[in-house]
Design a protein around this motif. Structure first.
Motif, mmCIF file in Angstrom:
data_model
loop_
_atom_site.group_PDB
_atom_site.id
_atom_site.type_symbol
_atom_site.label_atom_id
_atom_site.label_comp_id
_atom_site.label_asym_id
_atom_site.label_seq_id
_atom_site.Cartn_x
_atom_site.Cartn_y
_atom_site.Cartn_z
ATOM 1 N N CYS A 69 39.753 33.521 47.360
ATOM 2 C CA CYS A 69 38.755 34.285 46.528
ATOM 3 C C CYS A 69 39.611 34.472 45.432
ATOM 4 O O CYS A 69 40.625 35.204 45.188
ATOM 5 C CB CYS A 69 38.094 35.263 47.108
ATOM 6 S SG CYS A 69 36.767 36.104 46.056
ATOM 7 N N ASN A 70 39.110 34.487 44.157
ATOM 8 C CA ASN A 70 39.537 34.685 42.779
ATOM 9 C C ASN A 70 41.162 34.307 42.754
ATOM 10 O O ASN A 70 42.075 34.688 42.426
ATOM 11 C CB ASN A 70 39.546 36.019 42.396
ATOM 12 C CG ASN A 70 38.104 36.695 42.202
ATOM 13 O OD1 ASN A 70 37.651 35.876 41.686
ATOM 14 N ND2 ASN A 70 37.834 37.827 42.996
ATOM 15 N N ARG A 118 33.978 24.998 46.618
ATOM 16 C CA ARG A 118 33.813 26.360 46.079
ATOM 17 C C ARG A 118 32.314 26.930 46.102
ATOM 18 O O ARG A 118 31.303 26.302 46.174
ATOM 19 C CB ARG A 118 34.045 26.290 44.511
ATOM 20 C CG ARG A 118 35.436 26.161 44.259
ATOM 21 C CD ARG A 118 35.809 26.264 42.590
ATOM 22 N NE ARG A 118 37.108 26.159 42.542
ATOM 23 C CZ ARG A 118 38.009 27.100 42.294
ATOM 24 N NH1 ARG A 118 37.349 28.504 42.936
ATOM 25 N NH2 ARG A 118 39.496 27.170 42.253
ATOM 26 N N ASP A 121 29.626 34.318 44.640
ATOM 27 C CA ASP A 121 29.295 34.667 43.459
ATOM 28 C C ASP A 121 30.079 34.164 42.295
ATOM 29 O O ASP A 121 31.541 34.317 42.437
ATOM 30 C CB ASP A 121 29.531 36.475 43.535
ATOM 31 C CG ASP A 121 28.759 36.986 44.269
ATOM 32 O OD1 ASP A 121 27.390 36.536 44.430
ATOM 33 O OD2 ASP A 121 28.846 37.969 44.843
ATOM 34 N N GLY A 122 29.738 33.538 41.530
ATOM 35 C CA GLY A 122 30.429 32.884 40.296
ATOM 36 C C GLY A 122 31.078 31.523 40.807
ATOM 37 O O GLY A 122 32.268 31.515 40.020
ATOM 38 N N TYR A 123 30.957 31.267 42.069
ATOM 39 C CA TYR A 123 31.991 30.086 42.341
ATOM 40 C C TYR A 123 33.430 30.520 42.467
ATOM 41 O O TYR A 123 34.468 29.719 42.270
ATOM 42 C CB TYR A 123 31.443 28.790 41.745
ATOM 43 C CG TYR A 123 30.248 28.393 42.124
ATOM 44 C CD1 TYR A 123 30.068 27.369 43.069
ATOM 45 C CD2 TYR A 123 29.095 28.758 41.148
ATOM 46 C CE1 TYR A 123 28.874 26.784 43.241
ATOM 47 C CE2 TYR A 123 28.013 28.271 41.568
ATOM 48 C CZ TYR A 123 27.793 27.279 42.289
ATOM 49 O OH TYR A 123 26.551 26.746 42.919
ATOM 50 N N ARG A 124 33.584 31.720 42.757
ATOM 51 C CA ARG A 124 34.943 32.211 42.870
ATOM 52 C C ARG A 124 35.585 32.301 44.259
ATOM 53 O O ARG A 124 36.744 32.171 44.278
ATOM 54 C CB ARG A 124 35.074 33.838 42.451
ATOM 55 C CG ARG A 124 34.635 34.172 41.069
ATOM 56 C CD ARG A 124 34.622 35.436 40.847
ATOM 57 N NE ARG A 124 33.520 36.209 41.721
ATOM 58 C CZ ARG A 124 33.444 37.359 41.960
ATOM 59 N NH1 ARG A 124 34.566 37.868 41.576
ATOM 60 N NH2 ARG A 124 32.672 37.939 42.766
#
Length: 139
Positions: A69-70, A118, A121-124
């Protein structure tokens, strides 16, 4: 669905797991604690569980296991849980899988998943997608 609604949905299934298992001693982890969701004391030893709930698996037949993630390791990569409790939420109820984390990690090492993708949220987030039947022994 916005993050806080997803969080409430997940918290509901943590409570559902506790209702099903009725442990006498447990602690639900709160805040930004990422290692596991619930610590259950059993025979004087802690058992750590990560609880996941998924509204799409009944349509896609995929179990979705986060690993980044991120652009930072997360999920299965960093968990200290002993088990993933995975609720497949359906219109008429749910199925619950209790999968040992070591089994998930072996399946990843053996590339039993059919795809990475992916999402979130936000494809993170990044996930491994497994056909749920790979883990039917853990229903």
């Amino acid at each position: 669905m916005p993050f806080y609604q997803d969080l409430a949905f997940g918290n509901k299934y943590e409570q559902e797991y506790l209702k099903l298992t009725q442990p006498t001693e447990f602690k639900i982890m709160t805040g930004k604690f990422k290692e596991y969701d619930i610590e259950i004391m059993q025979d004087g030893k802690p058992i750590y569980v990560e609880v996941k709930s998924d509204r799409w698996t009944h349509k896609t037949n995929n179990l979705c296991i986060e690993f980044m993630c991120n652009n930072t390791p997360s999920g299965i990569t960093t968990t200290k849980a002993d088990f993933y409790i995975y609720f497949v939420v359906k219109p008429d109820g749910y199925d619950m899988y209790k999968i040992p984390v070591e089994t998930l990690r072996e399946a990843i090492t053996n590339k039993t998943y059919h795809k990475t993708m992916r999402g979130g949220d936000g494809y993170r987030s990044q996930f491994y997608l497994f056909n749920k039947d790979v883990f039917k022994a853990y229903l």
